[in-house]
Design an enzyme around this catalytic site. Structure first.
Site, short mmCIF file in Angstrom:
data_model
loop_
_atom_site.label_atom_id
_atom_site.label_comp_id
_atom_site.label_asym_id
_atom_site.label_seq_id
_atom_site.Cartn_x
_atom_site.Cartn_y
_atom_site.Cartn_z
N CYS A 9 0.86 -1.17 0.00
CA CYS A 9 0.00 0.00 0.00
C CYS A 9 0.91 1.23 0.00
O CYS A 9 2.08 1.14 -0.35
CB CYS A 9 -0.99 -0.01 1.17
SG CYS A 9 -0.27 0.22 2.80
N ASN A 12 2.59 1.50 4.24
CA ASN A 12 2.84 0.23 4.93
C ASN A 12 2.52 0.31 6.42
O ASN A 12 3.21 -0.29 7.24
CB ASN A 12 4.27 -0.25 4.68
CG ASN A 12 4.53 -1.68 5.09
OD1 ASN A 12 5.60 -1.99 5.58
ND2 ASN A 12 3.58 -2.56 4.90
N CYS A 14 -1.22 0.68 7.27
CA CYS A 14 -2.67 0.39 7.40
C CYS A 14 -3.07 -0.85 6.61
O CYS A 14 -3.20 -1.93 7.17
CB CYS A 14 -3.51 1.58 6.92
SG CYS A 14 -3.33 3.08 7.89
N ARG A 15 -3.28 -0.67 5.32
CA ARG A 15 -3.85 -1.73 4.50
C ARG A 15 -2.91 -2.92 4.29
O ARG A 15 -3.32 -4.07 4.45
CB ARG A 15 -4.29 -1.17 3.14
CG ARG A 15 -5.46 -0.22 3.26
CD ARG A 15 -5.76 0.46 1.95
NE ARG A 15 -4.77 1.51 1.70
CZ ARG A 15 -4.76 2.26 0.61
NH1 ARG A 15 -5.65 2.07 -0.34
NH2 ARG A 15 -3.85 3.21 0.46
N SER A 16 -1.67 -2.66 3.90
CA SER A 16 -0.79 -3.80 3.60
C SER A 16 -0.41 -4.61 4.83
O SER A 16 -0.38 -5.84 4.74
CB SER A 16 0.44 -3.36 2.80
OG SER A 16 1.20 -2.39 3.48
N ASP A 127 -8.35 3.65 1.38
CA ASP A 127 -7.37 4.00 2.42
C ASP A 127 -8.11 4.51 3.65
O ASP A 127 -8.75 5.56 3.59
CB ASP A 127 -6.42 5.06 1.90
CG ASP A 127 -5.27 5.35 2.83
OD1 ASP A 127 -5.26 4.83 3.97
OD2 ASP A 127 -4.36 6.11 2.43
#
Length: 163
Positions: A9, A12, A14-16, A127
């Site tokens: 993401c 690095n 939150c999402r990933s 996001d």
């Protein structure tokens, strides 16, 4: 040789890292932890060395996932050792394909939600960073759903490899 998957993401945090934790759990549940390696990175280095966002950590922990994480920036040299590079949105997909040293490397980059047949045309995981905590919960739900299809795809790839 292990099958290697890296989720990417923006920063690095939150999402990933969420996708990394969820997919690692799915790999373990499937008994494939000796055959599949999972990690994550960001397209940028803004948060390099930092832990995951506290909202990411709390949502993961509430759902029984590991949340131990340190952010890092994706490096083009990693393509040679990775089998799949999973982008969390189309901006990441484009950035990663531009970074790819070869056409073969560019083909390794896929959108996570492309593994969710119910996702339709909207393949981005939004996001949650600038929003409220419920955005992190929504992110987790999208990641969990797509991880089912991703695991099936990885299993299919592993069938052609020696154990």
């Amino acid at each position: 040789m292990a099958y290697r998957v890296c989720f990417v993401c923006t920063g690095n945090i939150c999402r990933s890292p969420m996708a990394e934790s969820v997919f690692r759990a799915r790999v373990t549940e499937a008994g494939l932890e000796d055959r599949v390696e999972v990690d994550s990175a960001g397209t940028g280095g803004w948060h390099e060395g930092e832990p995951a966002d506290p909202r990411t950590v709390s949502v993961l922990e509430e759902h029984g996932y590991d949340s131990d994480h340190v952010a890092r920036q994706f490096q083009p040299s990693w393509f040679s050792r990775l089998d799949l590079v999973i982008a969390l949105d189309t901006g990441h997909l484009k950035a990663l394909r531009r970074l790819a040293p070869t056409e073969d490397d560019a083909r390794k980059v896929r959108l996570l939600r492309s593994y969710d047949p119910a996702a339709g045309d909207d393949l981005d995981v939004p996001d949650p960073y600038y929003g409220r905590r419920d955005g992190f919960q929504e992110c987790l739900e999208m990641v969990e759903t797509a991880s089912i299809g991703l695991l099936a795809a990885v299993r299919e790839q592993l069938e052609g490899r020696a154990a």
